[in-house]
Design a protein around this motif. Structure first.
Motif, PDB file in Angstrom:
ATOM      1  N   GLU A 709       1.717  -5.300  36.897  1.00 44.88           N
ATOM      2  CA  GLU A 709       0.386  -5.545  36.353  1.00 44.88           C
ATOM      3  C   GLU A 709       0.721  -6.664  34.988  1.00 44.88           C
ATOM      4  O   GLU A 709      -0.237  -7.565  35.046  1.00 44.88           O
ATOM      5  CB  GLU A 709      -0.230  -4.472  36.042  1.00 44.88           C
ATOM      6  CG  GLU A 709      -1.093  -3.333  37.065  1.00 44.88           C
ATOM      7  CD  GLU A 709      -2.194  -2.735  36.776  1.00 44.88           C
ATOM      8  OE1 GLU A 709      -2.230  -2.806  35.505  1.00 44.88           O
ATOM      9  OE2 GLU A 709      -2.394  -1.829  37.786  1.00 44.88           O
ATOM     10  N   GLY A 710       1.565  -6.648  34.083  1.00 47.04           N
ATOM     11  CA  GLY A 710       1.665  -7.625  33.131  1.00 47.04           C
ATOM     12  C   GLY A 710       3.237  -9.014  32.936  1.00 47.04           C
ATOM     13  O   GLY A 710       3.317  -9.438  33.044  1.00 47.04           O
ATOM     14  N   LEU A 711       3.111  -8.535  34.839  1.00 41.74           N
ATOM     15  CA  LEU A 711       4.582  -9.007  34.934  1.00 41.74           C
ATOM     16  C   LEU A 711       4.205 -10.234  36.958  1.00 41.74           C
ATOM     17  O   LEU A 711       4.819  -9.676  38.082  1.00 41.74           O
ATOM     18  CB  LEU A 711       5.628  -8.658  35.424  1.00 41.74           C
ATOM     19  CG  LEU A 711       6.275  -7.719  34.152  1.00 41.74           C
ATOM     20  CD1 LEU A 711       7.761  -6.383  33.763  1.00 41.74           C
ATOM     21  CD2 LEU A 711       6.979  -8.884  33.028  1.00 41.74           C
ATOM     22  N   PRO A 712       3.701 -10.790  36.682  1.00 41.40           N
ATOM     23  CA  PRO A 712       2.809 -11.626  37.641  1.00 41.40           C
ATOM     24  C   PRO A 712       4.238 -11.942  38.577  1.00 41.40           C
ATOM     25  O   PRO A 712       4.095 -12.203  39.935  1.00 41.40           O
ATOM     26  CB  PRO A 712       2.245 -12.019  36.653  1.00 41.40           C
ATOM     27  CG  PRO A 712       2.646 -12.648  35.962  1.00 41.40           C
ATOM     28  CD  PRO A 712       2.589 -11.681  35.491  1.00 41.40           C
ATOM     29  N   GLY A 713       4.983 -12.734  37.765  1.00 49.03           N
ATOM     30  CA  GLY A 713       6.334 -13.594  37.872  1.00 49.03           C
ATOM     31  C   GLY A 713       7.379 -12.486  38.653  1.00 49.03           C
ATOM     32  O   GLY A 713       7.833 -12.438  39.944  1.00 49.03           O
ATOM     33  N   LEU A 714       7.488 -11.011  39.021  1.00 43.76           N
ATOM     34  CA  LEU A 714       8.508 -10.257  39.392  1.00 43.76           C
ATOM     35  C   LEU A 714       7.325  -9.921  39.948  1.00 43.76           C
ATOM     36  O   LEU A 714       7.868  -9.524  41.311  1.00 43.76           O
ATOM     37  CB  LEU A 714       8.761  -8.694  38.175  1.00 43.76           C
ATOM     38  CG  LEU A 714       9.789  -7.750  38.317  1.00 43.76           C
ATOM     39  CD1 LEU A 714      10.640  -8.514  39.270  1.00 43.76           C
ATOM     40  CD2 LEU A 714       9.990  -6.907  37.872  1.00 43.76           C
ATOM     41  N   ARG A 715       6.244  -9.279  40.822  1.00 43.23           N
ATOM     42  CA  ARG A 715       5.748  -9.758  41.263  1.00 43.23           C
ATOM     43  C   ARG A 715       5.841 -10.233  42.324  1.00 43.23           C
ATOM     44  O   ARG A 715       5.624 -10.186  43.683  1.00 43.23           O
ATOM     45  CB  ARG A 715       3.948  -9.379  41.122  1.00 43.23           C
ATOM     46  CG  ARG A 715       3.515  -8.064  40.368  1.00 43.23           C
ATOM     47  CD  ARG A 715       2.191  -8.224  40.505  1.00 43.23           C
ATOM     48  NE  ARG A 715       2.465  -7.167  42.042  1.00 43.23           N
ATOM     49  CZ  ARG A 715       1.875  -6.028  42.809  1.00 43.23           C
ATOM     50  NH1 ARG A 715       1.832  -4.804  41.628  1.00 43.23           N
ATOM     51  NH2 ARG A 715       1.206  -6.067  43.209  1.00 43.23           N
ATOM     52  N   THR A 716       5.581 -11.336  42.024  1.00 39.37           N
ATOM     53  CA  THR A 716       5.560 -12.601  43.459  1.00 39.37           C
ATOM     54  C   THR A 716       7.425 -12.614  44.277  1.00 39.37           C
ATOM     55  O   THR A 716       7.374 -12.577  45.540  1.00 39.37           O
ATOM     56  CB  THR A 716       5.509 -14.163  42.429  1.00 39.37           C
ATOM     57  OG1 THR A 716       4.383 -13.881  42.649  1.00 39.37           O
ATOM     58  CG2 THR A 716       5.786 -14.954  43.723  1.00 39.37           C
ATOM     59  N   ALA A 717       8.457 -12.417  42.929  1.00 38.57           N
ATOM     60  CA  ALA A 717       9.631 -12.019  43.452  1.00 38.57           C
ATOM     61  C   ALA A 717       9.775 -11.286  44.443  1.00 38.57           C
ATOM     62  O   ALA A 717      10.623 -11.539  45.583  1.00 38.57           O
ATOM     63  CB  ALA A 717      10.170 -12.405  42.762  1.00 38.57           C
ATOM     64  N   LEU A 718       9.409  -9.916  44.316  1.00 40.20           N
ATOM     65  CA  LEU A 718       8.647  -8.711  44.876  1.00 40.20           C
ATOM     66  C   LEU A 718       8.755  -8.968  46.697  1.00 40.20           C
ATOM     67  O   LEU A 718       9.056  -8.980  47.579  1.00 40.20           O
ATOM     68  CB  LEU A 718       8.294  -7.648  44.437  1.00 40.20           C
ATOM     69  CG  LEU A 718       9.732  -6.684  43.292  1.00 40.20           C
ATOM     70  CD1 LEU A 718       8.646  -5.681  43.334  1.00 40.20           C
ATOM     71  CD2 LEU A 718      10.326  -6.321  44.237  1.00 40.20           C
ATOM     72  N   ASP A 719       6.869 -10.193  46.469  1.00 36.47           N
ATOM     73  CA  ASP A 719       6.859  -9.506  47.454  1.00 36.47           C
ATOM     74  C   ASP A 719       7.571 -10.606  48.407  1.00 36.47           C
ATOM     75  O   ASP A 719       7.819 -10.623  49.680  1.00 36.47           O
ATOM     76  CB  ASP A 719       5.447 -10.768  47.932  1.00 36.47           C
ATOM     77  CG  ASP A 719       4.770  -9.882  46.752  1.00 36.47           C
ATOM     78  OD1 ASP A 719       4.356  -8.984  46.602  1.00 36.47           O
ATOM     79  OD2 ASP A 719       3.050 -10.326  46.094  1.00 36.47           O
ATOM     80  N   ALA A 720       8.514 -11.752  47.609  1.00 34.37           N
ATOM     81  CA  ALA A 720       9.119 -12.371  48.517  1.00 34.37           C
ATOM     82  C   ALA A 720      10.741 -11.895  49.290  1.00 34.37           C
ATOM     83  O   ALA A 720      11.010 -11.982  50.524  1.00 34.37           O
ATOM     84  CB  ALA A 720       9.405 -13.615  47.443  1.00 34.37           C
ATOM     85  N   LEU A 721      10.868 -10.656  48.456  1.00 37.30           N
ATOM     86  CA  LEU A 721      11.942 -10.106  48.895  1.00 37.30           C
ATOM     87  C   LEU A 721      10.965  -9.077  49.930  1.00 37.30           C
ATOM     88  O   LEU A 721      12.298  -8.509  51.159  1.00 37.30           O
ATOM     89  CB  LEU A 721      12.560  -9.214  47.304  1.00 37.30           C
ATOM     90  CG  LEU A 721      13.918  -7.927  48.254  1.00 37.30           C
ATOM     91  CD1 LEU A 721      15.246  -8.944  48.326  1.00 37.30           C
ATOM     92  CD2 LEU A 721      14.193  -7.526  47.075  1.00 37.30           C
ATOM     93  N   LEU A 722      10.552  -8.566  49.887  1.00 39.92           N
ATOM     94  CA  LEU A 722       9.550  -7.340  50.128  1.00 39.92           C
ATOM     95  C   LEU A 722       8.947  -7.591  51.129  1.00 39.92           C
ATOM     96  O   LEU A 722       8.025  -7.598  51.412  1.00 39.92           O
ATOM     97  CB  LEU A 722       9.495  -6.197  49.660  1.00 39.92           C
ATOM     98  CG  LEU A 722       9.551  -5.654  48.613  1.00 39.92           C
ATOM     99  CD1 LEU A 722       9.187  -4.360  47.860  1.00 39.92           C
ATOM    100  CD2 LEU A 722      11.828  -4.998  49.366  1.00 39.92           C
ATOM    101  N   ASP A 723       9.308  -9.006  52.415  1.00 41.13           N
ATOM    102  CA  ASP A 723       8.512  -9.525  53.597  1.00 41.13           C
ATOM    103  C   ASP A 723       8.208  -7.921  53.977  1.00 41.13           C
ATOM    104  O   ASP A 723       8.389  -6.724  53.904  1.00 41.13           O
ATOM    105  CB  ASP A 723       8.758 -10.622  54.258  1.00 41.13           C
ATOM    106  CG  ASP A 723      10.069  -9.839  55.142  1.00 41.13           C
ATOM    107  OD1 ASP A 723      10.548  -8.950  55.135  1.00 41.13           O
ATOM    108  OD2 ASP A 723      11.003 -10.344  55.247  1.00 41.13           O
ATOM    109  N   THR A 724       7.119  -7.822  55.356  1.00 42.46           N
ATOM    110  CA  THR A 724       6.227  -6.479  56.212  1.00 42.46           C
ATOM    111  C   THR A 724       7.578  -5.697  56.061  1.00 42.46           C
ATOM    112  O   THR A 724       7.245  -5.210  56.063  1.00 42.46           O
ATOM    113  CB  THR A 724       5.378  -7.378  56.931  1.00 42.46           C
ATOM    114  OG1 THR A 724       4.745  -8.204  56.515  1.00 42.46           O
ATOM    115  CG2 THR A 724       4.976  -5.590  57.500  1.00 42.46           C
ATOM    116  N   GLU A 725       8.437  -6.770  57.185  1.00 47.75           N
ATOM    117  CA  GLU A 725       9.402  -5.302  57.379  1.00 47.75           C
ATOM    118  C   GLU A 725      10.322  -4.948  56.208  1.00 47.75           C
ATOM    119  O   GLU A 725      10.829  -3.466  57.319  1.00 47.75           O
ATOM    120  CB  GLU A 725      10.479  -6.149  58.409  1.00 47.75           C
ATOM    121  CG  GLU A 725      12.073  -5.932  59.074  1.00 47.75           C
ATOM    122  CD  GLU A 725      13.050  -6.388  59.469  1.00 47.75           C
ATOM    123  OE1 GLU A 725      13.996  -6.442  59.884  1.00 47.75           O
ATOM    124  OE2 GLU A 725      13.200  -8.166  59.535  1.00 47.75           O
TER     125      GLU A 725
END
Length: 733
Positions: A709-725
């Motif tokens: 929750e305190g690391l929005p940039g990291l969450r965004t990078a994770l979302d990009a790495l972990l697309d749905t598949e």
């Protein structure tokens, strides 16, 4: 989490539909962010001629080279009607020929004057034993008055050379990058500030600017160091979150009962377990005794006794009232496991049957080719709990298969199963069952951390007593045909001394696997022009020729399952002396009496695969012999690979060599969906230290803030790495 709109925008808006289409279809680049993460492969320096020496390994690949024109001449053919321009370029270490035909000769003839320098891009081919680029695209690097602007632009500059394709050369990609580079300022930084500052890493925007448009070599180093950390850290955070989520799941603790099935089995073992087997077994028993699911990877050299360790784990689960399932990748292997486990257990595998032990359980086999009656009985034994252990192929996953109380899933040769298959089997437990994944392919520590980072790892590196050494030799069939003659003599000698042999070929040869139209594995030699040797052809040649009179049989994946099993039974019984097979025998096949392995066209196999195959011999008291037959010439990279296999029996050493020689994306891509595309900068062998440190940092970050929750940039990078598949992949494991 909201994405950064400008970076997620489709490239059509910036670059136009035609260019965007090529970038998407050929290079998988769809957004400005994708393009910013398409890093240069290397950099050419103005005035420094880039080496042409590496092109021999890049046949059929699109390359970009920077070189100087040595000479150019127009030749005519067809009685003067046809024209061909031949340009020779050099870099001081090697020469390369460029050819242009027809009307396409005039412009390059005017522009590519001796002494001029340019970037050239095209597909490397071989013609008349010489390397060449036919009709390459080129971009002059200045030098005369008309090109002063270009000369100024490139003066003292490091020229980025991008991974390119036939429709888009490196310098055109560089222009596309220029168009999106200002948006680098909007990139969200995934690294926590404390981590970045503590390790002296440059901010992400600066790294992106320096990797694409460096002023100095130090800029490139700064950028690489930072971007490697991004890749390692984001991936390790994904895996750490997965481990954290797993530790929150409930599972039934499974403990062996004193005086139960496991103790009875151990008491009747005719040998003592190795220290390694005891240590790894204890790690597994400790995991099974916890109330969250075990997720453990068991790596073991070929023949190190992994099956014994897995069986003892399964018996402990049966002791606790649960059931254990072993998933094997092929029917041959499932039948082999079933045979060896029932033999090892003896009367303990006949629970509830006449003559069976009262402490025993039933061990059933379930494969797709079983008859209806046998299948019905096996399904009944599973649903009632009569069978404590089941061994099968993906037939175990079908909806009809129900367990009484599934407590442990053992997956053999993990990389051969799809994630969905493992997930489907795990979902058959009332609560998530414990999971033990086994592989005989030694995996370097960093690959294990990167690919199997969500699993705890156990390693069996000690061979049981009684295993014999295996001598390995390369047989250069083309240079020294008498060596091959001697190889067949050795096979005959072993057979006449009561032993058996395997002969492995790359393909079956039944017409369905003809390599017509397939891309050649490589073009290192004339040998590549013929199709790979085939099981059916070689078996016939051997039966009529050097091995005439010996019982020779074939085994391959397209045979009827009953026929396969029949051949394996007769081979195991010693009736068949020589088994000519495909790599269907690569894992798990255990015939202690076989002492020779001849691998035809050995250069067509990977290093780890050769090591796997070799492990099928020397499993008894007689020494093993492995002969790697190849027509490649002595100086070729393929022969260097074979020499490496012949030089060591250490699978971990070979797996490092394998990884260094192959594009590591292939290695990673087999095991973890999406990792191939996410590792652009990180090299899992060279960057061992970064990966290990990133794993520690990731564990710390996730322990303190699992939802980030305190690391929005990291969450965004994770979302990009972990697309749905990929998200599903990590969920299912």
């Amino acid at each position: 989490m909201e994405h950064v709109p400008a970076l997620d925008e489709d490239l059509k808006k910036t670059l136009g539909p035609a260019t965007a289409k090529v970038l998407a279809e050929q290079l998988g680049l769809h957004t400005a962010l994708d393009l910013l993460h398409h890093y240069p492969r290397r950099y050419a320096e103005r005035g420094e001629l880039t080496s042409l020496a590496d092109l021999a390994d890049q046949i059929d690949e699109h390359v970009t080279v920077v070189a100087q024109v040595a000479d150019a001449r127009i030749l005519t053919f067809n009685g003067g009607r046809g024209k061909r321009l031949e340009v020779t370029i050099t870099d001081g270490s090697g020469r390369l020929q460029l050819v242009f035909f027809g009307a396409g000769v005039h412009k390059p003839h005017k522009e590519l004057l001796p002494g001029s320098r340019a970037m050239f891009a095209g597909k490397v081919s071989r013609f008349n034993h010489k390397l060449q680029l036919a009709h390459p695209a080129y971009e002059p690097l200045g030098g005369d008055a008309s090109d002063r602007d270009a000369a100024t632009a490139f003066a003292n500059q490091l020229i980025p050379i991008y991974p390119a394709c036939a429709k888009l050369e490196s310098w055109k990609i560089a222009k596309c990058v220029d168009a999106v580079l200002p948006r680098a300022a909007e990139a969200l930084d995934p690294l926590p500030p404390a981590l970045r500052d503590g390790r002296g890493l440059v901010p992400l925007t600066e790294a992106l600017l320096k990797i694409h448009r460096p002023d100095t070599k130090a800029d490139i180093e700064d950028a690489r160091r930072r971007l490697k950390w991004d890749e390692a850290f984001v991936l390790q955070v994904a895996l750490a979150r997965r481990r954290h989520a797993d530790s929150q799941l409930p599972a039934v603790a499974r403990r062996a009962t004193p005086g139960g099935l496991l103790d009875a089995f151990d008491a009747k073992l005719p040998f003592t377990l190795t220290d390694g087997q005891r240590k790894v077994s204890q790690e597994i028993f400790d995991d099974l005794a916890t109330s969250h699911p075990m997720h453990r990877l068991l790596q073991g050299e070929v023949g190190s006794g992994k099956t014994m360790v897995a069986l003892r784990a399964m018996l402990a689960v049966v002791d606790s009232g649960g059931q254990a399932a072993m998933l094997a990748p092929t029917e041959v292997l499932a039948q082999q496991h079933h045979r060896s486990i029932t033999e090892m257990m003896g009367e303990l595998a006949e629970g509830g049957m006449l003559g069976g032990s009262d402490r025993g359980t039933k061990v059933v086999l379930l494969t797709g080719s079983m008859g209806t009656a046998a299948r019905r009985q096996a399904l009944l034994d599973l649903v009632t709990g009569e069978a404590g252990i089941v061994i099968g192929t993906h037939a175990l996953i079908e909806d009809k298969v129900q367990f009484h109380d599934l407590g442990l899933v053992v997956v053999d040769e993990q990389h051969r199963f799809g994630v969905e298959q493992r997930d489907a089997l795990r979902s058959k437990g009332k609560q998530p069952p414990h999971l033990l994944v086994m592989t005989a392919t030694p995996i370097p520590r960093t690959v294990a951390m990167t690919v199997f980072g969500d699993l705890e790892t156990s390693v069996l590196d000690q061979l049981p007593a009684g295993r014999s050494p295996i001598a390995t030799h390369v047989v250069p069939a083309k240079d020294k045909p008498h060596f091959l003659t001697r190889a067949w003599e050795r096979v005959r000698e072993e057979a006449e001394n009561g032993h058996q042999a395997y002969v492995v070929c790359p393909r079956i040869g039944d017409g369905e696997d003809d390599p017509k139209g397939k891309k050649k594995a490589s073009a290192e030699d004339e040998a590549e022009k013929r199709p790979p040797l085939a099981v059916l052809e070689i078996a016939e040649q051997l039966g009529r020729g050097p091995l005439a009179g010996l019982p020779v049989e074939v085994l391959h994946g397209r045979m009827d399952p009953a026929d396969k099993d029949d051949v394996m039974r007769r081979f195991a019984a010693g009736e068949v002396k020589v088994l000519v097979a495909t790599t269907v025998i690569e894992v798990g096949v255990n015939v202690p009496n076989s002492t020779v392995m001849v691998i035809m066209d050995a250069d067509r196999f990977g290093v780890s695969q050769l090591h796997q195959l070799r492990g099928r011999v020397g499993r008894g008291s007689a020494p093993g012999l492995c002969l790697l037959v190849s027509e490649m010439h002595e100086a070729s990279p393929a022969r260097a690979r074979l020499a490496a296999v012949a030089a060591t029996l250490d699978g971990f050493e070979l797996s490092r060599i394998d990884l260094e020689q192959r594009r590591e994306g292939d290695v990673l891509g087999q095991a973890q969906s999406g990792v191939r595309s996410s590792l652009r900068m990180l090299a899992v062998i060279e960057d061992e230290e970064v990966i290990a440190e990133a794993r520690e940092e990731a564990a710390r970050v996730v322990a303190a803030d699992p939802e980030l929750e305190g690391l929005p940039g990291l969450r965004t990078a994770l979302d990009a790495l972990l697309d749905t598949e990929r998200e599903q992949y990590l969920e299912k494991g």
